[in-house]
Design a protein around this motif. Structure first.
Motif, mmCIF file in Angstrom:
data_model
loop_
_atom_site.group_PDB
_atom_site.id
_atom_site.type_symbol
_atom_site.label_atom_id
_atom_site.label_comp_id
_atom_site.label_asym_id
_atom_site.label_seq_id
_atom_site.Cartn_x
_atom_site.Cartn_y
_atom_site.Cartn_z
ATOM 1 N N ARG A 197 -33.116 33.271 -70.583
ATOM 2 C CA ARG A 197 -31.929 34.709 -69.888
ATOM 3 C C ARG A 197 -31.047 34.628 -71.189
ATOM 4 N NH1 ARG A 197 -29.789 36.230 -65.380
ATOM 5 N NH2 ARG A 197 -27.833 35.722 -65.108
ATOM 6 N N GLU A 198 -30.324 33.676 -71.665
ATOM 7 C CA GLU A 198 -28.652 33.660 -72.670
ATOM 8 C C GLU A 198 -29.634 34.672 -73.992
ATOM 9 O OE1 GLU A 198 -26.456 31.472 -73.933
ATOM 10 O OE2 GLU A 198 -25.994 30.461 -72.587
ATOM 11 N N LYS A 199 -30.963 34.793 -74.249
ATOM 12 C CA LYS A 199 -32.230 35.592 -75.086
ATOM 13 C C LYS A 199 -31.666 37.105 -74.664
ATOM 14 C CE LYS A 199 -35.400 33.085 -77.553
ATOM 15 N NZ LYS A 199 -36.920 33.388 -78.404
ATOM 16 N N GLU A 200 -32.095 36.812 -72.886
ATOM 17 C CA GLU A 200 -32.588 38.589 -72.416
ATOM 18 C C GLU A 200 -31.552 38.892 -72.111
ATOM 19 O OE1 GLU A 200 -36.101 38.764 -69.296
ATOM 20 O OE2 GLU A 200 -34.196 37.689 -68.635
ATOM 21 N N LEU A 201 -29.900 38.381 -71.816
ATOM 22 C CA LEU A 201 -28.315 38.541 -71.865
ATOM 23 C C LEU A 201 -27.463 39.293 -73.275
ATOM 24 C CD1 LEU A 201 -27.766 37.201 -68.928
ATOM 25 C CD2 LEU A 201 -28.503 38.804 -69.089
ATOM 26 N N GLY A 202 -28.561 38.561 -74.554
ATOM 27 C CA GLY A 202 -27.722 38.371 -75.493
ATOM 28 C C GLY A 202 -26.741 37.700 -75.821
ATOM 29 N N THR A 203 -26.708 36.737 -74.586
ATOM 30 C CA THR A 203 -24.938 35.864 -75.028
ATOM 31 C C THR A 203 -25.600 34.950 -76.211
ATOM 32 O OG1 THR A 203 -26.451 34.623 -73.280
ATOM 33 C CG2 THR A 203 -24.559 36.152 -72.814
ATOM 34 N N GLU A 205 -26.115 35.977 -79.063
ATOM 35 C CA GLU A 205 -26.533 36.729 -80.590
ATOM 36 C C GLU A 205 -24.951 36.225 -80.256
ATOM 37 O OE1 GLU A 205 -28.429 40.304 -81.604
ATOM 38 O OE2 GLU A 205 -26.650 40.546 -81.602
ATOM 39 N N GLN A 206 -23.893 36.153 -79.484
ATOM 40 C CA GLN A 206 -22.673 35.697 -79.231
ATOM 41 C C GLN A 206 -22.677 34.286 -80.057
ATOM 42 O OE1 GLN A 206 -20.369 38.295 -79.056
ATOM 43 N NE2 GLN A 206 -19.577 36.925 -80.536
ATOM 44 N N VAL A 207 -23.401 33.847 -79.772
ATOM 45 C CA VAL A 207 -23.111 31.945 -80.441
ATOM 46 C C VAL A 207 -23.952 31.417 -81.249
ATOM 47 C CG1 VAL A 207 -24.131 29.424 -79.794
ATOM 48 C CG2 VAL A 207 -23.487 31.067 -77.562
ATOM 49 N N ASN A 208 -24.480 32.203 -82.075
ATOM 50 C CA ASN A 208 -25.789 32.134 -83.247
ATOM 51 C C ASN A 208 -25.047 32.855 -84.347
ATOM 52 O OD1 ASN A 208 -27.690 30.902 -81.770
ATOM 53 N ND2 ASN A 208 -28.774 33.103 -81.929
ATOM 54 N N VAL A 209 -23.778 33.839 -83.960
ATOM 55 C CA VAL A 209 -22.460 34.211 -85.197
ATOM 56 C C VAL A 209 -21.929 33.106 -85.310
ATOM 57 C CG1 VAL A 209 -21.342 35.409 -83.677
ATOM 58 C CG2 VAL A 209 -22.213 36.421 -86.036
ATOM 59 N N THR A 210 -21.884 31.950 -84.794
ATOM 60 C CA THR A 210 -20.693 31.184 -85.518
ATOM 61 C C THR A 210 -21.479 29.745 -85.532
ATOM 62 O OG1 THR A 210 -21.142 29.451 -83.300
ATOM 63 C CG2 THR A 210 -19.850 31.594 -82.566
ATOM 64 N N LYS A 364 -30.607 30.643 -86.199
ATOM 65 C CA LYS A 364 -29.897 30.811 -85.907
ATOM 66 C C LYS A 364 -29.736 32.903 -86.224
ATOM 67 C CE LYS A 364 -25.577 29.790 -85.691
ATOM 68 N NZ LYS A 364 -24.835 28.282 -86.905
ATOM 69 N N SER A 365 -30.524 32.866 -87.469
ATOM 70 C CA SER A 365 -30.900 34.169 -88.123
ATOM 71 C C SER A 365 -32.770 34.095 -88.124
ATOM 72 C CB SER A 365 -30.382 34.889 -88.790
ATOM 73 O OG SER A 365 -30.458 33.624 -89.795
ATOM 74 N N LEU B 53 -26.726 37.709 -88.744
ATOM 75 C CA LEU B 53 -27.917 37.209 -87.540
ATOM 76 C C LEU B 53 -29.649 37.331 -87.412
ATOM 77 C CD1 LEU B 53 -25.606 38.814 -84.914
ATOM 78 C CD2 LEU B 53 -26.571 36.170 -84.983
ATOM 79 N N SER B 87 -22.448 40.902 -75.284
ATOM 80 C CA SER B 87 -22.514 40.082 -74.966
ATOM 81 C C SER B 87 -21.924 38.635 -74.215
ATOM 82 C CB SER B 87 -23.680 39.773 -76.184
ATOM 83 O OG SER B 87 -22.331 39.960 -77.322
#
Lengths: 366, 246
Positions: A197-203, A205-210, A364-365, B53, B87
């Motif tokens: 679900r986090e993948k689908e919503l894109g959230t 990504e905001q975590v992976n950039v941290t 993360k990437s 990313l 996001s």
């Protein structure tokens, strides 16, 4: 550590805010236990028994009485001889026929071995086997009650006693297994769906950039569902106690200790699957597929010992097999750790491997 | 001027398709650096590579003095990122979102609380602080996203089409904020396809089909190509590209 706590805080806020997940967590165990344990029963009740008494002695009558007093049998009166009683089976009116031979009483008094014949309707092999074992048991009891060891049931087997579940109460056998299924479903599905679900919503990504580390993210994601699944197990055990009067014979800390290890595997698998899926449908199908395979081979319905060699080998890596086994041994038999340590070692190794793979698979990437 | 982003011969291929083709540019500290281009020109791919990313096929990236291949975690700690797609967690409030990401960036306790309320004040979100993000209008959601990307006071922030779909007044407000951030010394790299927004940038890079078509200050670019507005500039560059393709 602080980052993990921050993730935990966020996950719990979201879980408690979710209007569907919370009710499911508590309704699921009740429904599953009540329906499955009752529906999947293989217990014999009201075996329709016809007894042909060719002796009409006090001894033969007291054997008939022994059956009349058992709650498992419905007595079907038969007028006439052997052929009439066999017809009862043919017409589906009786499940079993017992033939008491002429001179039964006299032989007993003399102390001569005597045969009693049992005929069974074996269309359903399982119920025939159970009927055979119940019936032999009653005849043996009758024999020992009059101080004889001399009645043979034709084609009889050595005296059988069912330990740990003396009445062969199938529900008691099923309930620990169903608890395993329940805990697995809750743990694996919730974890897998949550991450996809986090993948689908894109959230995500905001975590992976941290600068968060993969292990921090994974631990933060697993711990909430690990706790929920353990609560689910306690809840299930309480319901089993109330509804089926299931008492845990063995050590409760040992039971939860094993469940805790097992859940690392179940949740880790959910996580690994979620890294391979890009949406919720995909991950649902994957989880379902693995669940069914693991479940069918785990020994929930059929004994694993009689499975083919490949299945026995596969079960060495089947987490459900271990939990199913340990759960039953602990709940019904009260096994000690000394009898379970090999399962503990096996599940620990599987848990370590699962977590290792899950952390490796989380990138993360891309 | 100190260069905070340096990109050399950056290439990204997806199978046979080259999304980003041999980009070389640098961004100075405190600059508002605009990345312009039509849809599919490679803007988002470029920004995603700069943020760690997406792994580049080849080339060299240095962000805040760190190498993208060997020090991705140091880069992540020094940048803020606002994705093209909204996001944040829509089932969390404004406050909870900022607090969560602040915590993920390593803030804790009093410090985290202080920073969260500081951002809520700075972005004038006090009346919304306990509102679920899902019930906010788009313009406000974008402001929350921007606040989240700045929670750890990064020296560089990347904004991928921050104003697409936002009404003109909200867009105007948003750019005032960007200007304000840049005045405080933060470097801002922003992608857009609104040509009026391009005028607000200090330096522009116009991408067509994954390649650099123009790079320079807005005024310089206009006089160089003898056009009056950014719109004309963009159309003439795009037309050239179409001519090349034929």
């Amino acid at each position: 550590m602080k980052r993990i706590l921050i993730i935990l805080q966020k996950e719990f806020i979201q879980i408690f805010r979710n209007k569907t997940i919370l009710p499911i967590i508590f309704v699921l165990p009740i429904v599953q236990l009540l329906i499955l344990a009752n529906a999947a029963t293989q217990e014999m009740k009201s075996i329709r028994l016809a007894i042909v008494d060719s002796d009409h002695s006090p001894e033969s009558r007291s054997l008939i009485n022994a059956f009349s007093h058992s709650k498992f049998y419905t007595h079907i009166p038969v007028e006439g001889g052997v052929n009439v009683s066999i017809e009862q089976i043919d017409f589906g009116k009786a499940d079993a026929v017992i033939l008491i031979p002429k001179g039964f009483g006299e032989y007993l008094i003399e102390g001569t071995p005597v045969n009693v014949q049992l005929m069974l309707n074996a269309i359903n092999i399982t119920s025939a086997a159970l009927t055979h074992s119940y019936t032999s048991g009653i005849i043996q009891n009758f024999a020992s009650s009059i101080g004889m060891e001399t009645i043979n049931v034709t084609s009889s087997k050595p005296s059988i006693r069912h330990w740990y579940n003396p009445e062969l109460n199938y529900k008691l056998y099923m309930v620990p297994g169903i608890l395993v299924v329940l805990v697995t479903i809750v743990g694996m599905f919730l974890t897998a769906i949550n991450i996809v679900r986090e993948k689908e919503l894109g959230t995500i990504e905001q975590v992976n950039v941290t600068p968060i580390k993969p292990y921090q993210f994974i631990v933060g994601k697993l711990v909430p569902f690990w706790i929920i699944a353990l609560i689910e197990l306690s809840f299930g055990l309480i319901i089993a106690k109330i509804v089926f009067n299931l008492t845990i014979v063995g050590s409760i800390p040992l039971l939860f200790g094993f469940a805790a290890l097992y859940l690392i595997v179940a949740l880790g698998l959910g996580l690994i699957l979620s890294t391979s899926a890009s949406n919720q449908q995909q991950v649902m199908f994957m989880v379902f597929f693995f669940m069914i395979v693991f479940l069918m081979l785990s020994g929930l319905f059929t004994p694993t010992e009689s499975m083919p060699q490949w299945a026995v080998l596969f079960n060495k890596i089947n987490p459900l097999y271990y939990f199913m086994k340990v759960n039953r041994m602990l709940i019904l038999k009260g096994s000690e750790f000394s009898n379970l340590w090999d399962s503990f070692v096996a599940i620990s190794i599987i848990a370590l491997l699962t977590i290792f793979v899950a952390i490796k698979r989380y990138h993360k990437s891309v | 001027m100190k260069r905070v982003i340096e990109v050399e011969n950056l290439v990204k291929q997806f199978g046979n398709f080259t999304a980003v083709n041999n980009l070389t540019f640098s961004v100075a500290k405190g600059e508002i650096f605009g990345l312009l281009g039509a849809n599919g020109a490679g803007k988002t791919t470029t920004i995603r590579m700069l943020c760690g990313l997406l792994l580049p096929t080849s080339g060299k990236i240095t962000v805040a003095g760190y190498d993208a291949f060997t020090q991705p975690e140091q880069i992540r700690a020094s940048i803020g990122y606002m994705s093209q797609k909204f996001s944040l967690y829509s089932d969390l409030t404004v406050w909870e979102n900022i607090r969560f990401f602040g915590g993920i960036y390593g803030l804790w306790g009093r410090e985290l609380k202080l920073r969260t309320s500081e951002l809520v004040d700075e972005f004038k979100m006090n009346e919304f602080r306990d509102v679920m993000v899902e019930s906010l209008p788009l313009g406000w959601r974008q402001r929350v996203s921007l606040a989240v990307s700045m929670v750890h006071k990064p020296p560089i922030i990347f904004l991928d089409e921050p104003t697409s779909g936002v009404d003109p007044i909200a867009r105007r407000m948003f750019w005032e904020t960007i200007h304000h951030i840049s005045l405080q010394g933060t470097t801002v790299m922003v992608t857009t396809h609104y040509m009026d927004e391009a005028e607000y940038c200090h330096t522009l890079l116009i991408m067509v089909d994954g390649m650099i078509q123009a790079l320079g200050k807005p005024d310089e670019l206009k006089s160089k190509h003898a056009v009056e507005s950014m719109n004309e500039l963009f159309l003439s560059l795009a037309r050239n590209s179409n001519a090349n393709m034929m």
